[in-house]
Write a protein that holds these residues in place. Structure first.
Motif, PDB file in Angstrom:
ATOM      1  N   ASN A  82      -2.221  -8.110 -12.053  1.00  0.00           N
ATOM      2  CA  ASN A  82      -1.531  -8.296 -11.963  1.00  0.00           C
ATOM      3  C   ASN A  82      -1.466  -7.319 -11.117  1.00  0.00           C
ATOM      4  O   ASN A  82      -1.642  -6.409 -10.866  1.00  0.00           O
ATOM      5  N   HIS A  83      -1.334  -7.155  -9.664  1.00  0.00           N
ATOM      6  CA  HIS A  83      -1.491  -6.267  -8.385  1.00  0.00           C
ATOM      7  C   HIS A  83      -0.354  -5.325  -8.797  1.00  0.00           C
ATOM      8  O   HIS A  83      -0.703  -3.909  -8.389  1.00  0.00           O
ATOM      9  N   LEU A  84       0.875  -5.299  -9.185  1.00  0.00           N
ATOM     10  CA  LEU A  84       1.870  -4.279  -9.391  1.00  0.00           C
ATOM     11  C   LEU A  84       1.482  -3.045 -10.536  1.00  0.00           C
ATOM     12  O   LEU A  84       1.575  -2.009 -10.086  1.00  0.00           O
ATOM     13  N   GLY A 114       1.720   1.927  -1.981  1.00  0.00           N
ATOM     14  CA  GLY A 114       1.487   2.353  -0.207  1.00  0.00           C
ATOM     15  C   GLY A 114       2.484   3.386   0.075  1.00  0.00           C
ATOM     16  O   GLY A 114       1.616   4.597   0.906  1.00  0.00           O
ATOM     17  N   VAL A 115       3.935   3.415  -0.055  1.00  0.00           N
ATOM     18  CA  VAL A 115       5.178   4.263   0.571  1.00  0.00           C
ATOM     19  C   VAL A 115       4.353   5.667  -0.723  1.00  0.00           C
ATOM     20  O   VAL A 115       4.603   6.760   0.014  1.00  0.00           O
ATOM     21  N   ALA A 116       3.974   5.741  -1.313  1.00  0.00           N
ATOM     22  CA  ALA A 116       3.288   7.351  -2.610  1.00  0.00           C
ATOM     23  C   ALA A 116       2.295   7.871  -0.998  1.00  0.00           C
ATOM     24  O   ALA A 116       2.023   9.214  -1.679  1.00  0.00           O
ATOM     25  N   GLY A 163       8.648   0.260   1.566  1.00  0.00           N
ATOM     26  CA  GLY A 163       7.673   0.027   2.658  1.00  0.00           C
ATOM     27  C   GLY A 163       8.983  -1.710   4.169  1.00  0.00           C
ATOM     28  O   GLY A 163       7.975  -0.555   5.143  1.00  0.00           O
ATOM     29  N   GLU A 164       9.075  -1.973   3.683  1.00  0.00           N
ATOM     30  CA  GLU A 164       9.424  -2.384   4.599  1.00  0.00           C
ATOM     31  C   GLU A 164      10.899  -2.231   5.331  1.00  0.00           C
ATOM     32  O   GLU A 164      10.928  -2.375   6.656  1.00  0.00           O
ATOM     33  N   ALA A 165      11.668  -0.816   4.480  1.00  0.00           N
ATOM     34  CA  ALA A 165      12.485  -0.142   5.183  1.00  0.00           C
ATOM     35  C   ALA A 165      11.475   0.542   5.987  1.00  0.00           C
ATOM     36  O   ALA A 165      12.063   0.386   7.610  1.00  0.00           O
ATOM     37  N   PHE A 166      10.549   1.329   5.912  1.00  0.00           N
ATOM     38  CA  PHE A 166       9.722   1.896   7.058  1.00  0.00           C
ATOM     39  C   PHE A 166       9.456   1.195   8.373  1.00  0.00           C
ATOM     40  O   PHE A 166       9.323   1.337   9.390  1.00  0.00           O
ATOM     41  N   ASP A 167       8.667   0.099   7.435  1.00  0.00           N
ATOM     42  CA  ASP A 167       8.034  -1.033   9.245  1.00  0.00           C
ATOM     43  C   ASP A 167       9.274  -1.657  10.006  1.00  0.00           C
ATOM     44  O   ASP A 167       8.932  -1.595  10.512  1.00  0.00           O
ATOM     45  N   ILE A 175       5.560   6.389  10.891  1.00  0.00           N
ATOM     46  CA  ILE A 175       6.862   7.182  10.762  1.00  0.00           C
ATOM     47  C   ILE A 175       6.187   8.981  10.292  1.00  0.00           C
ATOM     48  O   ILE A 175       6.376  10.090  10.419  1.00  0.00           O
ATOM     49  N   ASP A 176       5.307   8.392   8.911  1.00  0.00           N
ATOM     50  CA  ASP A 176       5.184   9.623   8.284  1.00  0.00           C
ATOM     51  C   ASP A 176       4.763  11.189   8.944  1.00  0.00           C
ATOM     52  O   ASP A 176       5.153  12.133   9.295  1.00  0.00           O
ATOM     53  N   LYS A 177       3.591  10.205  10.517  1.00  0.00           N
ATOM     54  CA  LYS A 177       2.709  11.876  10.946  1.00  0.00           C
ATOM     55  C   LYS A 177       4.151  12.088  12.055  1.00  0.00           C
ATOM     56  O   LYS A 177       4.113  13.300  12.704  1.00  0.00           O
TER      57      LYS A 177
HETATM   58  O1  KG4 Z   1       0.842  -1.090  -1.536  1.00  0.00           O
HETATM   59  P1  KG4 Z   1       0.466  -1.075   0.194  1.00  0.00           P
HETATM   60  O2  KG4 Z   1      -0.623  -0.829   0.520  1.00  0.00           O
HETATM   61  O3  KG4 Z   1       0.239  -3.056  -0.168  1.00  0.00           O
HETATM   62  C1  KG4 Z   1       1.682  -3.705  -0.544  1.00  0.00           C
HETATM   63  O4  KG4 Z   1       1.154  -4.313  -1.760  1.00  0.00           O
HETATM   64  O5  KG4 Z   1       2.751  -4.052   0.109  1.00  0.00           O
HETATM   65  O6  KG4 Z   1       1.693  -0.715   1.144  1.00  0.00           O
HETATM   66  C2  KG4 Z   1       2.175  -1.152   1.885  1.00  0.00           C
HETATM   67  C3  KG4 Z   1       2.879  -0.312   2.324  1.00  0.00           C
HETATM   68  C4  KG4 Z   1       3.229  -0.985   3.816  1.00  0.00           C
HETATM   69  O7  KG4 Z   1       4.657  -0.824   4.100  1.00  0.00           O
HETATM   70  C5  KG4 Z   1       3.277   0.447   5.154  1.00  0.00           C
HETATM   71  O8  KG4 Z   1       4.454   1.296   5.994  1.00  0.00           O
HETATM   72  C6  KG4 Z   1       2.898   2.053   3.366  1.00  0.00           C
HETATM   73  O9  KG4 Z   1       3.397   1.033   2.404  1.00  0.00           O
HETATM   74  N1  KG4 Z   1       3.204   2.883   4.063  1.00  0.00           N
HETATM   75  C7  KG4 Z   1       3.509   4.083   4.136  1.00  0.00           C
HETATM   76  C8  KG4 Z   1       2.880   5.311   4.069  1.00  0.00           C
HETATM   77  N2  KG4 Z   1       1.287   4.308   4.414  1.00  0.00           N
HETATM   78  C9  KG4 Z   1       1.451   3.588   3.894  1.00  0.00           C
HETATM   79  N3  KG4 Z   1       5.134   4.345   4.221  1.00  0.00           N
HETATM   80  C10 KG4 Z   1       4.860   5.922   4.652  1.00  0.00           C
HETATM   81  N4  KG4 Z   1       4.771   6.606   4.747  1.00  0.00           N
HETATM   82  C11 KG4 Z   1       3.137   6.416   4.944  1.00  0.00           C
HETATM   83  N5  KG4 Z   1       2.507   7.265   5.046  1.00  0.00           N
END
Ligand code: KG4
Ligand code: ZN
Length: 340
Positions: free
Chosen positions: A111-113, A277-279, A169-173, A189-191
């Motif tokens: 499971n990916h999660l 990803g958001v980590a 992550g969707e909120a960021f995107d 956005i982080d940068k």
């Molecule tokens: O875990 P992941 O690579 O793919 C999924 O399983 O979804 O997560 C991708 C998400 C994207 O929404 C991307 O914008 C976010 O992680 N992400 C970040 C950062 N790096 C990747 N969000 C905020 N700051 C970051 N540095």
């Protein structure tokens, strides 16, 4: 004794990745990103599947070569079964099953999660990574998921709360898209946030009870805020890009941290990790580090390279499943939705 060598394959979204783990230690992690989606403002599933098809053989070949591992030395092949894009998952799972069948070795469905959560256990050779002690809470924040996990053991975990609509992550995107940033906007956005004032703007957010999250209210409030501001000044976004990014990031992080604090309080658990990803976000990493001091938490933050999608986390999860003899049949199919 013969070493346990796991070949891990990840193809759930737009990155094709293969990794080799030997006796629980990561030897190689190879990634091939996909640039074909750049013009579309998001991942196009059909294009993603085709790109995986092109990348999978060279990526696996390179991972084994770099690890110095011959095909016949591989003990089992672990692949991402879901959740993710079905066509993309099919490429990885079909390859993994065929590869294992030809070598007469087992396949392991991951499971990916769970892979993201266990990214905290990735050990590199010659490096001592402090792995979490059980039980620990893991804030799993990716592009498609946002949830708080209670992890009792490597393969035993349960969801304490999750998003009822958008993921962090969707909120960021999505907010980044409104600002005119390319996909994925999270890292940009982080940068930008590094140079901005996080207290310059405030956005309203929806509140949900307990340990669940909701990000759709924030997205709407961000959209309306910009729509009104642009009526007054068409150059508003360009002039305030960094402050907008910093203020948005601060809001998302405070929403995540609020629930994480509540989960720690309710469970009494002080071992806290983040994954997904958001980590990778600098602000979230900092917020967690400072919470360690304030709350007396022991925190676990994965290397940035193992936060976004990668096969190392699939291989390490495969390793733990191998030790338990948790193998999948050749009839195992990928699943677009797959709760943890
Ligand atoms: O875990 P992941 O690579 O793919 C999924 O399983 O979804 O997560 C991708 C998400 C994207 O929404 C991307 O914008 C976010 O992680 N992400 C970040 C950062 N790096 C990747 N969000 C905020 N700051 C970051 N540095
Ligand atoms: Zn992911």
């Amino acid at each position: 004794m013969k070493p346990v060598i796991i070949l891990g394959i990840e193809s759930s979204c737009d990155d094709t990745s293969a990794a080799v783990v030997r006796d629980g230690v990561l030897i190689t992690n190879i990634m091939a990103g996909q640039e074909v989606h750049g013009d579309y403002g998001g991942v196009v599933p059909e294009l993603a599947s085709r790109a995986h098809q092109q990348h999978i053989v060279p990526v696996v070949h390179q991972a084994l070569k770099k690890a110095g591992v011959a095909k016949k030395e591989v003990s089992a092949v672990a692949f991402t079964q879901g959740p993710g894009l079905l066509g993309s998952l099919m490429v990885g799972s079909t390859f993994a099953k065929a590869f294992a069948l030809s070598l007469d070795i087992p396949v392991i469905a991951v499971n990916h999660l769970m892979g993201h959560v266990l990214s905290l256990f990735i050990q590199e050779p010659g490096e001592h990574t402090t792995v979490p002690q059980f039980p620990y809470l893991c804030l799993l924040v990716s592009g498609g998921h946002t949830q708080i996990m209670l992890v009792q053991e490597q393969l035993r975990m349960k969801t304490l709360g999750k998003t009822i609509d958008d993921a962090a992550g969707e909120a960021f995107d999505k907010c980044g898209k409104v600002m005119g940033l390319p996909y994925p906007a999270g890292p940009l956005i982080d940068k930008l946030a590094l140079q901005g004032d996080p207290d310059r703007f405030t956005f309203s957010r929806s509140r949900v009870p307990g340990l669940d999250f909701s990000f759709s209210g924030l997205k709407t409030s961000f959209l309306y805020f910009l729509r009104d501001a642009l009526k007054e000044d068409p150059g508003f976004i360009v002039k305030h890009q960094s402050d907008l990014a910093a203020s948005l990031q601060k809001t998302i992080i405070s929403m995540l941290m609020e629930k994480l604090r509540l989960a720690a309080y309710e469970t009494g658990i002080k071992n806290i990790g983040i994954a997904g990803g958001v980590a990778a976000n600098s602000g979230l990493r900092e917020a967690l580090s400072s919470a360690a001091g304030q709350e007396g938490w022991k925190v676990f933050i994965p290397h940035r390279r193992y936060t976004t999608d990668n096969a190392a986390m699939i291989a390490i999860t495969g390793y733990y499943k191998y030790l338990e003899g948790d193998f999948a049949g050749q009839d195992t199919v990928p699943m677009a939705r797959m709760p943890l």
